[in-house]
Design an enzyme around this catalytic site. Structure first.
Site, PDB file in Angstrom:
ATOM      1  N   LYS A 120       0.854  -1.173   0.000  1.00 48.14           N
ATOM      2  CA  LYS A 120       0.000   0.000   0.000  1.00 48.14           C
ATOM      3  C   LYS A 120       0.900   1.236   0.000  1.00 48.14           C
ATOM      4  CE  LYS A 120      -3.526   1.536   3.097  1.00 48.14           C
ATOM      5  NZ  LYS A 120      -4.495   1.109   4.091  1.00 48.14           N
ATOM      6  N   PRO A 121       0.539   2.280  -0.777  1.00 49.99           N
ATOM      7  CA  PRO A 121       1.412   3.455  -0.832  1.00 49.99           C
ATOM      8  C   PRO A 121       1.691   4.027   0.547  1.00 49.99           C
ATOM      9  CG  PRO A 121      -0.295   3.602  -2.513  1.00 49.99           C
ATOM     10  CD  PRO A 121      -0.616   2.403  -1.671  1.00 49.99           C
ATOM     11  N   GLY A 134       1.868   6.330   3.475  1.00 43.32           N
ATOM     12  CA  GLY A 134       1.070   7.508   3.820  1.00 43.32           C
ATOM     13  C   GLY A 134      -0.360   7.409   3.358  1.00 43.32           C
ATOM     14  N   CYS A 135      -0.719   6.300   2.757  1.00 42.72           N
ATOM     15  CA  CYS A 135      -2.080   6.103   2.276  1.00 42.72           C
ATOM     16  C   CYS A 135      -2.863   5.407   3.383  1.00 42.72           C
ATOM     17  CB  CYS A 135      -2.028   5.216   1.037  1.00 42.72           C
ATOM     18  SG  CYS A 135      -3.521   5.223   0.084  1.00 42.72           S
ATOM     19  N   ILE A 136      -3.977   5.999   3.786  1.00 44.30           N
ATOM     20  CA  ILE A 136      -4.691   5.454   4.940  1.00 44.30           C
ATOM     21  C   ILE A 136      -5.815   4.504   4.517  1.00 44.30           C
ATOM     22  CG2 ILE A 136      -6.004   6.030   7.002  1.00 44.30           C
ATOM     23  CD1 ILE A 136      -4.400   8.887   6.501  1.00 44.30           C
TER      24      ILE A 136
END
Lengths: 115, 130, 101
Positions: free
Chosen positions: A110-111, A113-115
């Site tokens: 998952k990227p 900082g991607c929540i």
């Protein structure tokens, strides 16, 4: 860790469905991910989807990171032109978010900082 | 910090400096710092990274981690530019003590004397230490 | 004799403490961030050469060196690069292991 199994594909995934071992990725994994779940792509992956998925895999290979959406958008624009390097186009392909959804299909984490 | 940022009027940009003083792999500081920088980049602030002491080792070219079973995250420093993080400063004395020069590093950096680094740190609104 | 392992080079005083208390004939193995001390031309080179002159055997763990961007040909002459099997052999060949953390 749970296993994802679908149509001959059997891979270990985390609780959000991202590959645990990035080396497990094959095009069949992407196809299988896109064929199931709430975020499945009706009609399957098209060449436009693959263009982004392949771009993401190259990006990861080079920088060892799944890019944030705005960085991905900018990078795609640079490589493929403004008609593809915009959120409208990318969201039309991956309506659950080009960061989250496309990265998952591409076998990336998952990227950051991607929540 | 986040509250301050929320309270700020839109468009107010602060100077943030991340100070990196630890070698990679031996501890988690280097990787944690890098992740915070990448996440923080979304806030469109004026970001600088300083590499001091063992922190300069984070930027070494030619890291090959297959033998220690850890991920080589050094290529990610080359992605910082795309996150609009373009100010990378390295302490000259730290390089010299380690027999290194800017040519040994994976990204272009600005090499600063202690006095210049000190001035730059004084000039920041927020300094984050790793 | 003891096998000493050191996992810091410039940080703290692990290396200094080790070299102060390691006896001639013992072995000091540099591991993790300790491997930086084995690289030629740093400000620690004199200390390590002095240690070798007093009869301390110096080794460095090669996988940790490579991970940090240094090839084994960057190591100070006289320091022996070992792999994990070599680490195990050193541990077996010595009476005990002291880890300087």
């Amino acid at each position: 860790m749970p296993m994802f199994e679908q149509g001959g594909v059997s891979v270990e995934v985390d609780e959000e469905g991202y590959l645990v071992n990035l080396n497990d990725w094959t095009p069949e994994v992407a196809t299988a991910f896109a064929a199931t779940g709430d975020d499945k792509i009706e009609g399957g992956l098209t060449s436009e989807h693959w263009e982004i998925i392949n771009f993401l895999r190259k990006y990861y290979e080079e920088y060892q990171i799944a890019p944030a959406v705005r960085v991905l958008t900018k990078a795609i624009g640079k490589k493929m032109g403004a008609d593809k390097g915009n959120s409208k186009y990318l969201y039309s392909l991956f309506q659950y978010g080009p960061g989250k959804q496309a990265c998952r299909y591409a076998g990336l984490p998952k990227p950051t900082g991607c929540i | 910090m986040s509250e301050e940022m929320m309270d700020d009027e839109e468009g107010v940009i602060k100077k943030f400096m991340y100070v990196n003083r630890k070698a990679p792999y031996g501890s988690i500081y280097a990787l944690e710092s890098l992740e915070v920088v990448l996440i923080g980049a979304a806030f469109d602030q004026d970001v600088s990274l300083a590499f001091i002491d063992d922190g300069v080792y984070q930027l070494m070219k030619g890291q090959r981690t297959s033998g220690i079973g850890m991920k080589d995250f050094s290529p990610t420093y080359r992605a910082l530019e795309m996150y609009d993080v373009e100010k990378l400063y390295v302490d000259q004395d730290s390089l010299a003590a380690r027999n290194l020069t800017a040519d040994d590093l994976i990204v272009p950096v600005e090499v600063l004397s202690s006095a210049e680094m000190a001035d730059l740190m004084e000039d920041q609104d927020v300094v984050l230490s790793f | 004799m003891l096998l000493h392992t050191v996992n810091k080079s410039f940080e703290r005083n692990s290396l200094d403490a080790c070299l102060r208390l390691a006896k001639a004939g013992s072995t000091v193995l540099l591991i993790e961030d300790g491997v930086y001390a084995a690289v030629q031309g740093t400000c620690l080179e004199g200390k390590l050469k002095q240690a070798m002159d007093t009869g301390i055997n110096l080794c460095v763990l090669a996988p940790d060196l490579l991970a940090r961007g240094f090839a084994t040909d960057k190591v100070i002459a006289g320091i022996n690069a070992v792999d994990y099997a070599g680490f195990v052999q050193l541990a077996a060949d010595h009476s005990s292991v002291q880890s300087w953390l």
